[in-house]
Design a protein around this motif. Structure first.
Motif, mmCIF file in Angstrom:
data_model
loop_
_atom_site.group_PDB
_atom_site.id
_atom_site.type_symbol
_atom_site.label_atom_id
_atom_site.label_comp_id
_atom_site.label_asym_id
_atom_site.label_seq_id
_atom_site.Cartn_x
_atom_site.Cartn_y
_atom_site.Cartn_z
ATOM 1 N N THR A 183 0.844 -1.189 0.000
ATOM 2 C CA THR A 183 0.000 0.000 0.000
ATOM 3 C C THR A 183 0.881 1.241 0.000
ATOM 4 O OG1 THR A 183 -0.129 0.047 2.413
ATOM 5 C CG2 THR A 183 -1.910 -1.103 1.259
ATOM 6 N N HIS A 184 0.375 2.253 -0.643
ATOM 7 C CA HIS A 184 0.928 3.606 -0.590
ATOM 8 C C HIS A 184 -0.248 4.498 -0.219
ATOM 9 C CE1 HIS A 184 4.917 2.888 -2.178
ATOM 10 N NE2 HIS A 184 4.412 2.219 -3.196
ATOM 11 N N GLY A 185 -0.326 4.881 1.041
ATOM 12 C CA GLY A 185 -1.474 5.677 1.483
ATOM 13 C C GLY A 185 -2.758 4.901 1.237
ATOM 14 N N PRO A 186 -3.727 5.502 0.538
ATOM 15 C CA PRO A 186 -5.003 4.818 0.309
ATOM 16 C C PRO A 186 -4.974 3.840 -0.874
ATOM 17 C CG PRO A 186 -5.070 6.995 -0.655
ATOM 18 C CD PRO A 186 -3.738 6.871 0.063
ATOM 19 N N VAL A 187 -3.837 3.726 -1.530
ATOM 20 C CA VAL A 187 -3.741 2.890 -2.731
ATOM 21 C C VAL A 187 -3.132 1.534 -2.389
ATOM 22 C CG1 VAL A 187 -2.767 2.707 -5.052
ATOM 23 C CG2 VAL A 187 -3.448 4.946 -4.166
ATOM 24 N N ARG A 188 -3.875 0.470 -2.715
ATOM 25 C CA ARG A 188 -3.324 -0.886 -2.649
ATOM 26 C C ARG A 188 -2.753 -1.184 -4.036
ATOM 27 N NH1 ARG A 188 -8.413 -3.860 -0.911
ATOM 28 N NH2 ARG A 188 -8.113 -4.385 -3.047
ATOM 29 N N ASN B 253 -3.534 -1.168 -9.391
ATOM 30 C CA ASN B 253 -3.774 -0.240 -8.285
ATOM 31 C C ASN B 253 -5.253 -0.271 -7.929
ATOM 32 O OD1 ASN B 253 -1.098 0.998 -8.093
ATOM 33 N ND2 ASN B 253 -1.561 1.730 -10.155
ATOM 34 N N THR B 254 -5.541 -0.295 -6.632
ATOM 35 C CA THR B 254 -6.921 -0.283 -6.167
ATOM 36 C C THR B 254 -7.104 0.892 -5.215
ATOM 37 O OG1 THR B 254 -6.988 -2.697 -6.308
ATOM 38 C CG2 THR B 254 -8.735 -1.619 -5.034
ATOM 39 N N VAL B 255 -8.074 1.755 -5.535
ATOM 40 C CA VAL B 255 -8.416 2.893 -4.692
ATOM 41 C C VAL B 255 -9.926 2.848 -4.489
ATOM 42 C CG1 VAL B 255 -8.412 5.408 -4.467
ATOM 43 C CG2 VAL B 255 -6.530 4.274 -5.656
#
Length: 189
Positions: A53-58, A74-76
């Motif tokens: 994850t990077h912040g809210p992004v998986r 990327n999943t947001v």
């Protein structure tokens, strides 16, 4: 003109190596970097997969070290976006849209470059031909190698002279742009 500026100007006049040719100085720097970051262990790898994850992004990233190919997902907020390259075509899938497949020369050129950088293509010169030359006088703390993978665009990799480890890369035309790296976080200019 300062000695550093003169050296940089003269390096721009040096003849570029032909595609598939790596200058002896660039080969030395790339061999040192390979050795410092795992050496022969690179030969046993066929690819890599990472999830995080990077912040809210998986995200999930899959790289194929046998060819220039990748898949980035990327999943947001539950919405999945996929960007992939199979060595010939660029694939994009966005929420609510039909997947797009492109053979556009610029998109393929950028995907080749992305795959080459992501896969550490410079560690596999027989597998992934490129042109590579050592840039002279760019920064005294770094060895800067300009690389142009076959079918891709030219970019620079910056290697720490003390450790031989990579510390950054350019994001635009070689030796003409500012760059930053999460490792260094400074400008080359």
């Amino acid at each position: 003109m300062t000695p550093m500026a003169l050296a940089a100007a003269l390096s721009l006049l040096a003849p570029a190596a032909a595609l598939g040719q790596v200058s002896p100085d660039a080969a030395r720097v790339l061999a040192q970097a390979r050795s410092a970051s795992g050496g022969a262990a690179w030969d046993r790898l066929t690819g890599s997969w990472e999830r995080g994850t990077h912040g809210p992004v998986r995200y999930e990233t899959a790289l194929d070290f046998r060819r220039l190919a990748f898949r980035f997902e990327n999943t947001v907020a539950g919405q999945v976006r996929v960007h992939a390259f199979d060595g010939e075509q660029v694939w994009d899938a966005a929420p609510g849209q039909a997947p797009k497949v492109s053979r556009d020369p610029e998109a393929v050129r950028e995907a080749i470059t992305t795959a080459y950088v992501s896969n550490n293509g410079h560690f596999f010169p027989q597998r992934f031909p490129s042109r590579a030359v050592l840039r002279i006088g760019v920064d005294p703390a770094f060895d800067v190698v300009e690389i142009e993978p076959a079918g891709g665009r030219a970019f620079e990799l910056w290697f720490d002279r003390k450790t031989a480890l990579p510390r950054g890369s350019s994001t635009a035309a070689p030796s003409r742009s500012r760059w930053s790296s999460p490792t260094i976080g400074r400008s080359a200019r």
